[in-house]
Scaffold this motif. Sequence first.
Motif, PDB file in Angstrom:
ATOM      1  N   MET A 121      13.702   3.296  -2.105  1.00  0.00           N
ATOM      2  CA  MET A 121      12.359   3.088  -2.637  1.00  0.00           C
ATOM      3  C   MET A 121      11.742   1.804  -2.081  1.00  0.00           C
ATOM      4  SD  MET A 121      11.809   5.806  -4.231  1.00  0.00           S
ATOM      5  CE  MET A 121      10.257   5.478  -5.035  1.00  0.00           C
ATOM      6  N   LEU A 122      12.551   0.755  -1.919  1.00  0.00           N
ATOM      7  CA  LEU A 122      12.039  -0.475  -1.303  1.00  0.00           C
ATOM      8  C   LEU A 122      11.636  -0.223   0.149  1.00  0.00           C
ATOM      9  CD1 LEU A 122      14.484  -3.196  -2.693  1.00  0.00           C
ATOM     10  CD2 LEU A 122      12.103  -2.767  -3.365  1.00  0.00           C
ATOM     11  N   GLU A 123      12.432   0.566   0.855  1.00  0.00           N
ATOM     12  CA  GLU A 123      12.108   0.924   2.243  1.00  0.00           C
ATOM     13  C   GLU A 123      10.792   1.705   2.301  1.00  0.00           C
ATOM     14  OE1 GLU A 123      11.943   1.386   6.236  1.00  0.00           O
ATOM     15  OE2 GLU A 123      13.307   0.048   5.154  1.00  0.00           O
ATOM     16  N   LEU A 124      10.642   2.673   1.404  1.00  0.00           N
ATOM     17  CA  LEU A 124       9.399   3.447   1.346  1.00  0.00           C
ATOM     18  C   LEU A 124       8.217   2.531   1.040  1.00  0.00           C
ATOM     19  CD1 LEU A 124       7.842   6.141   1.287  1.00  0.00           C
ATOM     20  CD2 LEU A 124       8.512   6.342  -1.127  1.00  0.00           C
ATOM     21  N   ALA A 125       8.373   1.643   0.073  1.00  0.00           N
ATOM     22  CA  ALA A 125       7.286   0.737  -0.314  1.00  0.00           C
ATOM     23  C   ALA A 125       6.894  -0.190   0.837  1.00  0.00           C
ATOM     24  CB  ALA A 125       7.685  -0.075  -1.538  1.00  0.00           C
ATOM     25  N   SER A 126       7.848  -0.537   1.699  1.00  0.00           N
ATOM     26  CA  SER A 126       7.547  -1.446   2.814  1.00  0.00           C
ATOM     27  C   SER A 126       6.610  -0.812   3.842  1.00  0.00           C
ATOM     28  CB  SER A 126       8.843  -1.909   3.486  1.00  0.00           C
ATOM     29  OG  SER A 126       9.420  -0.850   4.227  1.00  0.00           O
ATOM     30  N   GLN A 127       6.405   0.484   3.742  1.00  0.00           N
ATOM     31  CA  GLN A 127       5.519   1.187   4.680  1.00  0.00           C
ATOM     32  C   GLN A 127       4.046   1.109   4.260  1.00  0.00           C
ATOM     33  OE1 GLN A 127       7.052   5.170   5.343  1.00  0.00           O
ATOM     34  NE2 GLN A 127       9.142   4.396   5.278  1.00  0.00           N
ATOM     35  N   LEU A 133      -0.071  -0.596  -2.239  1.00  0.00           N
ATOM     36  CA  LEU A 133       0.949  -0.634  -3.298  1.00  0.00           C
ATOM     37  C   LEU A 133       0.312  -0.875  -4.660  1.00  0.00           C
ATOM     38  CD1 LEU A 133       3.865  -2.590  -1.592  1.00  0.00           C
ATOM     39  CD2 LEU A 133       3.798  -0.156  -2.197  1.00  0.00           C
ATOM     40  N   ARG A 134      -0.687  -1.747  -4.716  1.00  0.00           N
ATOM     41  CA  ARG A 134      -1.382  -1.980  -5.985  1.00  0.00           C
ATOM     42  C   ARG A 134      -2.060  -0.697  -6.470  1.00  0.00           C
ATOM     43  NH1 ARG A 134      -1.523  -7.334  -4.197  1.00  0.00           N
ATOM     44  NH2 ARG A 134      -3.239  -7.130  -2.731  1.00  0.00           N
ATOM     45  N   LEU A 135      -2.662   0.060  -5.554  1.00  0.00           N
ATOM     46  CA  LEU A 135      -3.301   1.325  -5.912  1.00  0.00           C
ATOM     47  C   LEU A 135      -2.262   2.337  -6.402  1.00  0.00           C
ATOM     48  CD1 LEU A 135      -5.842   3.103  -6.047  1.00  0.00           C
ATOM     49  CD2 LEU A 135      -5.369   3.762  -3.667  1.00  0.00           C
ATOM     50  N   ILE A 136      -1.138   2.429  -5.714  1.00  0.00           N
ATOM     51  CA  ILE A 136      -0.062   3.338  -6.126  1.00  0.00           C
ATOM     52  C   ILE A 136       0.466   2.936  -7.498  1.00  0.00           C
ATOM     53  CG2 ILE A 136       2.304   4.083  -5.600  1.00  0.00           C
ATOM     54  CD1 ILE A 136       1.485   3.786  -2.571  1.00  0.00           C
ATOM     55  N   MET A 137       0.662   1.641  -7.700  1.00  0.00           N
ATOM     56  CA  MET A 137       1.156   1.159  -8.992  1.00  0.00           C
ATOM     57  C   MET A 137       0.152   1.450 -10.098  1.00  0.00           C
ATOM     58  SD  MET A 137       3.013  -2.334  -7.597  1.00  0.00           S
ATOM     59  CE  MET A 137       2.534  -3.257  -9.010  1.00  0.00           C
ATOM     60  N   GLN A 138      -1.132   1.304  -9.805  1.00  0.00           N
ATOM     61  CA  GLN A 138      -2.177   1.614 -10.781  1.00  0.00           C
ATOM     62  C   GLN A 138      -2.121   3.108 -11.130  1.00  0.00           C
ATOM     63  OE1 GLN A 138      -6.227   1.610  -9.320  1.00  0.00           O
ATOM     64  NE2 GLN A 138      -6.976   0.775 -11.268  1.00  0.00           N
ATOM     65  N   PHE A 139      -1.976   3.945 -10.126  1.00  0.00           N
ATOM     66  CA  PHE A 139      -1.907   5.387 -10.355  1.00  0.00           C
ATOM     67  C   PHE A 139      -0.685   5.742 -11.202  1.00  0.00           C
ATOM     68  CE2 PHE A 139      -0.428   9.628  -9.279  1.00  0.00           C
ATOM     69  CZ  PHE A 139      -1.565  10.387  -9.522  1.00  0.00           C
TER      70      PHE A 139
END
Length: 165
Positions: A121-127, A133-139
Motif C-alpha cells: 500500500m505504501l508502494e501504491l501510494a508513492s505513485q 493522496l489528499r483527494l483519495i483520503m478525502q474520498f
Amino acid sequence: MSSERQEQPADLREQLALLMRGLGTRTVLYQQFVAASHGLYNNDLKSVDILRETGPITAGELSKITGLATGTITALIDRLEKCGYVRRENDPADRRRVIIVPVYEHNEAIKNTYSPLHSAMLELASQYSADELRLIMQFIGKTSNILEEQIHHLSTSRGKTSPEP
C-alpha cells in the motif's frame, strides 16, 4: 457542486460504485484469511481492528459497535485475551466495569502478517502526488462516513448492527 462534477457520466459513477463494492468484498475475504491464519474467527479479527481504531472500550461498547450479543462478546474477548491480543482492566471511573485494552500491536505474528500489505500500500501510494493522496483520503473518509450511516440505518431498522456469526 461544480458543473464538471454534475456532468460526470452515470456509467463512470456506476463503475466506481461497483469497484468500491468489489473492494469491500476483497477486504472481507482478506480479513477472513488473516483471521484463519492466526486461528481466529473473522469477528475476532474485526473486533481487534475496531479496538485499534477506538482504543480501550468496554465490552458493552464493543457489543454495540459489532452488533454481537454480550455473551458472544465475552467469549470473543476470552479468546483474544488467551491469544494475547487484548487485556481486561478495571474501569478507573467505575470499578464494576471492565475495559478491553488492545495489546496486539506488539505481536510479531500480526506485524508479519500485515507487513506485506502495508508495504504494498505504501508502494501504491508513492505513485500519487500529495494532492492526489489528499483527494483519495478525502474520498475514503467520506466513503467510511456513508458506510457508518448505512450501518446505523440497518441497525435501527433491524434492531442490531450486524448478524450473529
